[in-house]
Design an enzyme around this catalytic site. Structure first.
Site, PDB file in Angstrom:
ATOM      1  N   GLU A  50     -65.267   2.449  88.626  1.00 31.67           N
ATOM      2  CA  GLU A  50     -64.411   1.264  88.636  1.00 31.67           C
ATOM      3  C   GLU A  50     -63.488   1.437  89.829  1.00 31.67           C
ATOM      4  OE1 GLU A  50     -60.930  -0.033  88.438  1.00 31.67           O
ATOM      5  OE2 GLU A  50     -60.738   0.624  86.351  1.00 31.67           O
ATOM      6  N   CYS A 102     -55.323  -0.958  90.093  1.00 33.47           N
ATOM      7  CA  CYS A 102     -56.618  -1.457  90.567  1.00 33.47           C
ATOM      8  C   CYS A 102     -56.712  -2.960  90.369  1.00 33.47           C
ATOM      9  CB  CYS A 102     -57.771  -0.750  89.874  1.00 33.47           C
ATOM     10  SG  CYS A 102     -57.586  -0.689  88.099  1.00 33.47           S
TER      11      CYS A 102
END
Lengths: 496, 496
Positions: A238, A274
């Site tokens: 990810e 993120c």
């Protein structure tokens, strides 16, 4: 270098060292995980829930120590870190409850002319977890990847993050003790440290899957290692991307609110998320509003590591070289690893595939691009890198442009947030924290939410097997009280 | 070569030619698929079921023509091919009904402090399908990959198989006419021909996933192409492996039955099944029993293509070089592309990782390995390549060794068949036709069974979106009557 050294980001001074694991140590830790795999996989999901609850309880009890330790190594602040401990322990309990509910096993039984055909998900075996720098708890040693892999029935070997080595070791010690105390086998959880140890983990034949949270460079490197194995294994990476926010024309009526929200989101935690929104596509005038909001907020970011600080400085230069113009620069001069919060502006026609402006700069850095015509702006959305999330900011439920903006944006992302911001990922059944390549290496998967477990399973079908030869999930008396599909019909057991 | 030429395997004489697609033609076909993607994805699953039923009806009506055409190109025989047309049309209806049932969308809605978080699976977009030589219908232009991708809401572009080019073209013509006649857009289905066209397909930016059935070499080559794309896409390659059969010690009591069943399974369709059992691990004496059964059966295999025939001959030589000893050789001298059925014997200690004896030879070729001690034999099961399926042959429900044989074997395969044979894959909800690397490139997925649809989907979550901004699957009135998980509870609508 033979050790990870922690540093205080506020001063740059060094803290505790954690020795790197030797090749023999990696072998020992993985062998323990392999030896534990059958016991972990064979434990009823409801019993694994109890292991995870024991770990959660022990970590909650250590919140003071953990928050203090992590604050020294990350400078993320006591309040945020206490909240993140709660997020971590909530995840452990949540994934355990998802396992106990049992739908994740996808137990399916068909009566056929060939006899019973019955399918169930089985755990892959030992999983290597590489946590993130920016969430020492939520995506750390006992974060979402570890919790969902354990819930799915896989032992986990974590590679300690060099940005918070001492925190990693204490998380491991507390959680391992609690898991084993609750009945889990010794090898249910392991820890190694060091770059070389991480590479050995991914290459080790007894490791069956890898979960990673971090940069595109790091994720792609692990993926390349796994692709070179004799038996290729999945790498669930990810990775950061730009996470666009699109403001509709009529949202101009509340552009100050939008600008304040955007600044709050992209500077949160020094922009080290993120899901940080790194690009705002807004109507003419948006950049002035955002500039005013950032000037008023005047954040003083401190970065997690020296490398991240330097990458931010270099990234801003790259954005300028790619056609960005710095509008506001705030902070970056408070010593240690402080860095500025930076707002840039760029023209719409700079948003073409491959342009650096479409890529993430990790930290409190964002680009505003103004449009005159919404359709022009939307045509550029297709050029964006795949992202974890996007925001759509509207004037309210009657905004005439909202449907087509949402429809366009959802093609490039895994989550669409309407009139809100992508930072802050709720841990719920429906959550999806993944997105098109390259925001995740496996865009059909998620690292947060109930579907996170499925990354660590594969199906096996049994044909013509008697009850005694079937795993418990498929036996005629359904001893685990699972929801199952029987001859095409979904049967949900009554709650007991 | 600028065309695929069909050949009659019984004589080797050439048949109809199908011209290879130019690069421009590939672009046109993919553009049509891309232009159709929104309409296909946006159609209610129940309406896509009607498209698929229309295609199935039209293909059923053409069974005489299709079976005759395919028999000329494959020599698989009229009865088998008529049955396979029925399998194909059954799959079209089955996957349509799986879509209409709606669980495949995994619609999940949570009430959270951040508002509604709701997740649904969305189609990836145009899918490239590479069918198999050995199933012109079941794994052909309108086979399991095409049917499941269409059911999932993705347009499909098929690369015609050079082993049956004219059959491929007719399948496309009939199915395309029926799909469009039922209301599907023109670009719902496309066809290209030729090796170069296939490579261009996998590299085309508008192709979003690839499904392949065939050899390890072919599957790995497509996978490598996809990995080199700017945006990597999934390649679901289902590839041949050895598919072991393990006979328990007490099954010696019925070794003649076991031997007859094994010969029937490994020589079926000239051994040209991806589920062909290629290795039998049995107690001392098994090879004599299998040899007697093969001698009595005296099959006369005819292979699909000249290349397959030569690969079989070369493969047998490789097995001998790797320690195998030929016990029976039957047929192979009837002209055209006839090849022998071959039984080999090998010692248990030859079964070590990397040995050719552990790998598939496509065709009616099998190896028997005898053991004196079951645990010795099971220790070698771990060395086997990952396989699609395995058989366990027992003396019946009270066989004391069956549980541990099943438990060991299931670690290396996707399907365990007890007292039966792996050839013949029922199309049901529970079916799993996949297995550990390298039997499939994505071991968590299947190419047969209800889960086949999930290969062509990815999740998207919506946060804070009003009903009007949500796709139908997530709206409050549940217009598609889907099973949904609401605040963690699975809610199955009453049948209407």
């Amino acid at each position: 270098m033979s050790a990870d050294t922690g540093f205080d980001p506020r001063t740059g001074s060094s803290l505790q060292e954690v020795a790197h694991s030797s090749s023999d140590e990696v072998d020992r830790v993985v062998a323990a995980a392999r030896d534990a795999a059958d016991a972990v996989a064979g434990t009823a999901p409801g019993d694994r829930l109890r292991w995870l609850e024991a770990a959660a309880d022990a970590l909650d009890a250590a919140v003071d120590e953990l928050a203090e330790l992590a604050d020294r190594e990350t400078a993320l602040g006591d309040e945020r870190l206490r909240g993140e401990v709660g997020r971590m322990t909530g995840e452990l309990r949540f994934y355990g409850s998802v396992a106990a509910e049992g739908s994740y096993l996808d137990a399916t039984l068909d009566t056929t002319p060939m006899g019973l055909i019955a399918r169930v998900e089985v755990p892959l075996g030992p999983v290597a977890v590489f946590g993130a720098s920016n969430f020492p708890f939520g995506f750390g040693v006992m974060g979402t990847d570890t919790a969902s892999a354990l819930a799915a029935g896989c032992p986990v070997v974590v590679k300690a993050h060099p940005a918070h080595p001492a925190t990693s070791v204490r998380l491991f010690e507390i959680a391992h003790g609690a898991l084993v105390g609750a009945g889990a086998p010794e090898g249910v959880l392991g820890l190694v440290a060091g770059f070389a140890a991480g590479s050995l983990l991914v290459q080790h034949p007894d490791i069956r899957a890898v979960a990673f949270t971090g940069s595109q460079r790091g994720g792609m490197a692990l993926r390349a290692l796994a692709q070179d194995r004799a038996e290729v294994i999945p790498v669930y990476a990810e990775m950061g991307t730009v996470n666009p926010a699109v403001v509709t024309p009529s949202a101009t009526s509340r552009i100050e609110d939008v600008a304040t929200g955007f600044v709050g989101s992209f500077t949160l935690g020094s922009g080290q998320f993120c899901t940080k929104p790194g690009l705002l596509l807004g109507p003419r005038g948006s950049s002035d509003a955002v500039a005013a909001a950032l000037t008023a907020a005047a954040p003083q970011p401190v970065m997690l590591t020296e490398t991240i600080k330097h990458s931010l400085d270099a990234g801003v230069e790259e954005l300028v070289a790619a056609g960005g113009e710095v509008v506001v620069r705030s902070g970056g001069d408070s010593g240690g690893w402080s860095a500025p919060a930076v707002l840039l502006r760029a023209p719409l026609d700079a948003l073409v595939p491959g342009n650096r402006l479409l890529e993430e700069v990790f930290g409190a850095v964002a680009v505003v691009v103004e449009y005159d015509d919404l359709d022009d702006a939307l045509a550029h959305v297709d050029a964006l890198q795949g992202s974890l999330a996007a925001s759509v900011l509207t004037s309210g439920p009657d905004d005439p442009d909202a449907p087509r903006v949402v429809d366009r944006v959802r093609r490039r992302v895994g989550r669409v947030v309407v009139d809100g911001w992508p930072t802050g990922v709720a841990v719920t059944w429906a959550q999806h924290h993944g997105g098109p390549w390259p925001s995740t290496s496996e865009p059909r998967t998620t690292s947060v939410g109930s579907a996170a477990l499925s990354r660590f399973l594969r199906p096996v079908a049994f044909q013509g097997a008697s009850d005694a030869l079937l795993p418990p999930a498929l036996r005629s008396d359904n001893p685990w009280h699972l929801p199952r599909r029987v001859d095409g019909v979904l049967v949900v057991p009554d709650p007991t």
